[in-house]
Design a protein around this motif. Structure first.
Motif, PDB file in Angstrom:
ATOM      1  N   PRO A 232       0.796  -1.233   0.000  1.00  0.00           N
ATOM      2  CA  PRO A 232       0.000   0.000   0.000  1.00  0.00           C
ATOM      3  C   PRO A 232       0.825   1.278   0.000  1.00  0.00           C
ATOM      4  CG  PRO A 232       0.072  -0.924   2.195  1.00  0.00           C
ATOM      5  CD  PRO A 232       0.772  -1.906   1.295  1.00  0.00           C
ATOM      6  N   GLY A 233       2.115   1.173   0.330  1.00  0.00           N
ATOM      7  CA  GLY A 233       2.940   2.373   0.389  1.00  0.00           C
ATOM      8  C   GLY A 233       2.475   3.316   1.479  1.00  0.00           C
ATOM      9  N   LYS A 234       2.729   4.610   1.277  1.00  0.00           N
ATOM     10  CA  LYS A 234       2.411   5.598   2.315  1.00  0.00           C
ATOM     11  C   LYS A 234       0.907   5.738   2.543  1.00  0.00           C
ATOM     12  CE  LYS A 234       6.758   6.749   2.786  1.00  0.00           C
ATOM     13  NZ  LYS A 234       7.327   5.903   1.717  1.00  0.00           N
ATOM     14  N   GLN A 235       0.061   5.268   1.574  1.00  0.00           N
ATOM     15  CA  GLN A 235      -1.386   5.355   1.768  1.00  0.00           C
ATOM     16  C   GLN A 235      -1.836   4.532   2.974  1.00  0.00           C
ATOM     17  OE1 GLN A 235      -3.743   7.275   0.218  1.00  0.00           O
ATOM     18  NE2 GLN A 235      -1.940   8.278  -0.637  1.00  0.00           N
ATOM     19  N   ALA A 236      -1.037   3.558   3.379  1.00  0.00           N
ATOM     20  CA  ALA A 236      -1.367   2.759   4.560  1.00  0.00           C
ATOM     21  C   ALA A 236      -1.349   3.591   5.832  1.00  0.00           C
ATOM     22  CB  ALA A 236      -0.393   1.588   4.696  1.00  0.00           C
ATOM     23  N   LEU A 237      -0.724   4.758   5.782  1.00  0.00           N
ATOM     24  CA  LEU A 237      -0.666   5.618   6.959  1.00  0.00           C
ATOM     25  C   LEU A 237      -1.919   6.470   7.100  1.00  0.00           C
ATOM     26  CD1 LEU A 237       3.057   6.814   6.698  1.00  0.00           C
ATOM     27  CD2 LEU A 237       2.118   4.762   7.783  1.00  0.00           C
ATOM     28  N   ARG A 238      -2.780   6.470   6.104  1.00  0.00           N
ATOM     29  CA  ARG A 238      -4.032   7.219   6.180  1.00  0.00           C
ATOM     30  C   ARG A 238      -4.993   6.544   7.164  1.00  0.00           C
ATOM     31  NH1 ARG A 238      -4.555  12.168   4.016  1.00  0.00           N
ATOM     32  NH2 ARG A 238      -6.774  11.698   4.254  1.00  0.00           N
ATOM     33  N   ASN A 239      -5.790   7.335   7.855  1.00  0.00           N
ATOM     34  CA  ASN A 239      -6.734   6.787   8.831  1.00  0.00           C
ATOM     35  C   ASN A 239      -7.814   5.924   8.189  1.00  0.00           C
ATOM     36  OD1 ASN A 239      -5.371   8.065  10.834  1.00  0.00           O
ATOM     37  ND2 ASN A 239      -6.997   9.514  11.377  1.00  0.00           N
ATOM     38  N   ASP A 240      -8.159   6.218   6.939  1.00  0.00           N
ATOM     39  CA  ASP A 240      -9.221   5.462   6.294  1.00  0.00           C
ATOM     40  C   ASP A 240      -8.703   4.234   5.540  1.00  0.00           C
ATOM     41  OD1 ASP A 240      -7.945   7.270   4.697  1.00  0.00           O
ATOM     42  OD2 ASP A 240      -9.724   7.997   3.645  1.00  0.00           O
ATOM     43  N   TYR A 241      -7.405   3.951   5.656  1.00  0.00           N
ATOM     44  CA  TYR A 241      -6.897   2.712   5.058  1.00  0.00           C
ATOM     45  C   TYR A 241      -7.530   1.537   5.797  1.00  0.00           C
ATOM     46  CZ  TYR A 241      -3.907  -0.967   3.315  1.00  0.00           C
ATOM     47  OH  TYR A 241      -3.450  -2.126   2.731  1.00  0.00           O
ATOM     48  N   PRO A 242      -8.077   0.538   5.064  1.00  0.00           N
ATOM     49  CA  PRO A 242      -8.807  -0.565   5.710  1.00  0.00           C
ATOM     50  C   PRO A 242      -7.885  -1.519   6.481  1.00  0.00           C
ATOM     51  CG  PRO A 242      -8.703  -0.903   3.335  1.00  0.00           C
ATOM     52  CD  PRO A 242      -8.148   0.461   3.583  1.00  0.00           C
ATOM     53  N   ALA A 243      -7.588  -1.133   7.708  1.00  0.00           N
ATOM     54  CA  ALA A 243      -6.792  -1.953   8.613  1.00  0.00           C
ATOM     55  C   ALA A 243      -7.621  -2.136   9.877  1.00  0.00           C
ATOM     56  CB  ALA A 243      -5.461  -1.273   8.925  1.00  0.00           C
ATOM     57  N   PRO A 244      -8.366  -3.231  10.001  1.00  0.00           N
ATOM     58  CA  PRO A 244      -9.262  -3.417  11.148  1.00  0.00           C
ATOM     59  C   PRO A 244      -8.506  -3.358  12.474  1.00  0.00           C
ATOM     60  CG  PRO A 244      -9.723  -5.043   9.446  1.00  0.00           C
ATOM     61  CD  PRO A 244      -8.443  -4.357   9.048  1.00  0.00           C
ATOM     62  N   ILE A 245      -9.103  -2.704  13.466  1.00  0.00           N
ATOM     63  CA  ILE A 245      -8.486  -2.627  14.797  1.00  0.00           C
ATOM     64  C   ILE A 245      -9.495  -3.054  15.850  1.00  0.00           C
ATOM     65  CG2 ILE A 245      -6.813  -0.850  14.192  1.00  0.00           C
ATOM     66  CD1 ILE A 245      -8.650   1.215  15.483  1.00  0.00           C
ATOM     67  N   ASP A 246      -8.990  -3.698  16.873  1.00  0.00           N
ATOM     68  CA  ASP A 246      -9.807  -4.128  17.999  1.00  0.00           C
ATOM     69  C   ASP A 246      -9.662  -3.120  19.122  1.00  0.00           C
ATOM     70  OD1 ASP A 246      -9.940  -5.590  20.789  1.00  0.00           O
ATOM     71  OD2 ASP A 246     -11.159  -6.780  19.407  1.00  0.00           O
ATOM     72  N   VAL A 247     -10.797  -2.579  19.575  1.00  0.00           N
ATOM     73  CA  VAL A 247     -10.806  -1.638  20.689  1.00  0.00           C
ATOM     74  C   VAL A 247     -11.835  -2.133  21.701  1.00  0.00           C
ATOM     75  CG1 VAL A 247     -11.155   0.750  21.431  1.00  0.00           C
ATOM     76  CG2 VAL A 247     -10.199   0.270  19.169  1.00  0.00           C
ATOM     77  N   ASP A 248     -11.356  -2.586  22.842  1.00  0.00           N
ATOM     78  CA  ASP A 248     -12.233  -3.085  23.916  1.00  0.00           C
ATOM     79  C   ASP A 248     -13.182  -4.172  23.420  1.00  0.00           C
ATOM     80  OD1 ASP A 248     -11.098  -1.298  25.729  1.00  0.00           O
ATOM     81  OD2 ASP A 248     -12.542   0.284  25.237  1.00  0.00           O
TER      82      ASP A 248
END
Length: 370
Positions: A232-248
């Motif tokens: 993905p290059g630097k676009q992976a650093l964008r907040n809307d890049y689809p990288a699922p995160i677990d929060v609580d």
């Protein structure tokens, strides 16, 4: 001298340092304004121009150094007046020379004063008439308005410098008098003492590293749509890049989804935001929901936690962030001058938080506990 008058402009996502000084613009009447000077050699005098174009504006009188008696002048929304017995310290040549010196200073290059003092050192090391002439030429190349400050000595001003480069029997520039042998010997002694002071002065090297980034700035442009990719290059650093995160215990499709879901205390709205088809839809749903109490004050802490989760839960993305070294990260955010840089108008908080998370990752690699 630049002093504390530091500013910048954005050019292709890069901060170009600059400074400013007062000047008069002649556009019919005379207008007191700020003249902005930038490290890349551009000057803003009611319009951004190159140094050559600025010289033309000086020659034409658009940037005024001559102020006629009785001419009308004003400071925008401040005051208006007429000149009465005006005195100007500059000519076009002098102001241009000072601007050239300022550009050198902004780039960390020797300006005319430093070049003169280097020629003086060369003369003191080998006292030939040829090198004295070079030192004198260096002195005369300093703008007249700046010569008194060349030595940084407010008591003796530039007198030792004048006497040294003129030599016995030569003439001082100001006051106009002949240099005696005694005056010359005193000047030589002054420079010998000055060399000792400089040698004994402690160096000012930052104890923990440079104050400015070594790597060039990186602009994280906003673009759509963002899809998962093996590279993905630097676009992976964008907040809307689809990288699922677990929060609580709740999994959100990206940082953007998590941020907007957590912004509301309404369970139904939060569930709808989390299940939205697109990040844009999640934001629109959040806009119609009530914000949590204290959200505006807490949002930066929430975003920090979300970014931390993203890069700790996705090691390949952490590698992309670490690969930016110590670069300034300039983040565009179409809808927020708080989170985005947006052409220099915004506060760039996401870019700054990404740099914080990057530092935490580096600390972890180095075994430094935080």
């Amino acid at each position: 001298m630049i002093g504390n008058r530091i500013t910048y402009r954005m050019a292709d996502g890069i901060r170009v340092p600059g400074t400013w000084r007062h000047a008069f613009i002649r556009n019919g009447d005379y207008f007191l304004t700020d003249l902005f000077i930038y490290a890349d050699g551009l000057v803003n005098c009611w319009g951004l121009v190159t140094l050559e174009e600025f010289e033309e504006k000086l020659r034409s009188g658009w940037v005024a150094t001559e102020l006629p008696d009785g001419a009308r002048a004003s400071g925008h929304e401040l005051a208006a007046w007429k000149f009465s017995e005006p005195r100007s310290w500059h000519t076009p040549e002098l102001l241009l020379a000072e601007v050239r010196d300022t550009i050198d200073q902004l780039n960390g290059r020797p300006d005319s004063t430093e070049r003169c003092l280097a020629a003086v050192d060369a003369f003191l090391a080998d006292r030939t008439e040829e090198k004295r002439a070079a030192a004198r030429a260096g002195y005369l190349a300093i703008p007249e308005t700046q010569r008194h400050y060349a030595l940084g000595d407010m008591d003796r001003k530039d007198w030792p410098l004048q006497a040294l480069v003129a030599g016995p029997g030569g003439r001082m520039e100001w006051p106009d008098e002949e240099v005696t042998q005694e005056m010359y010997d005193d000047a030589v002694a002054y420079f010998e003492d000055r060399a000792k002071w400089i040698a004994e002065r402690p160096s000012r090297v930052p104890a923990d590293g440079p104050a400015t980034p070594v790597a060039p700035a990186i602009h994280l442009y906003q673009s759509y749509p963002l899809k998962q990719s093996d590279d993905p290059g630097k676009q992976a650093l964008r907040n809307d890049y689809p990288a699922p995160i677990d929060v609580d215990g709740v999994t959100y499709p990206s940082v953007t989804y998590a941020y907007w879901a957590l912004s509301t205390g309404d369970p139904e709205a939060r569930a709808a935001i989390t299940g939205a088809d697109r990040a844009y839809d999640a934001q629109q749903l959040a806009a119609g929901a009530r914000r949590r109490d204290g959200w505006e004050q807490a949002r930066t802490a929430v975003m920090t936690g979300l970014l931390r989760a993203k890069f700790t839960q996705h090691p390949p993305l952490a590698e992309i962030l670490l690969a930016t070294d110590d670069a300034t990260l300039v983040y565009d955010h179409m809808d927020s001058d708080f989170w985005g840089d947006n052409g220099g108008r915004g506060r760039n908080w996401i870019g700054r938080l990404l740099e914080l998370i990057r530092s935490e990752l580096h600390a972890g690699r180095a075994g430094i506990r935080v």
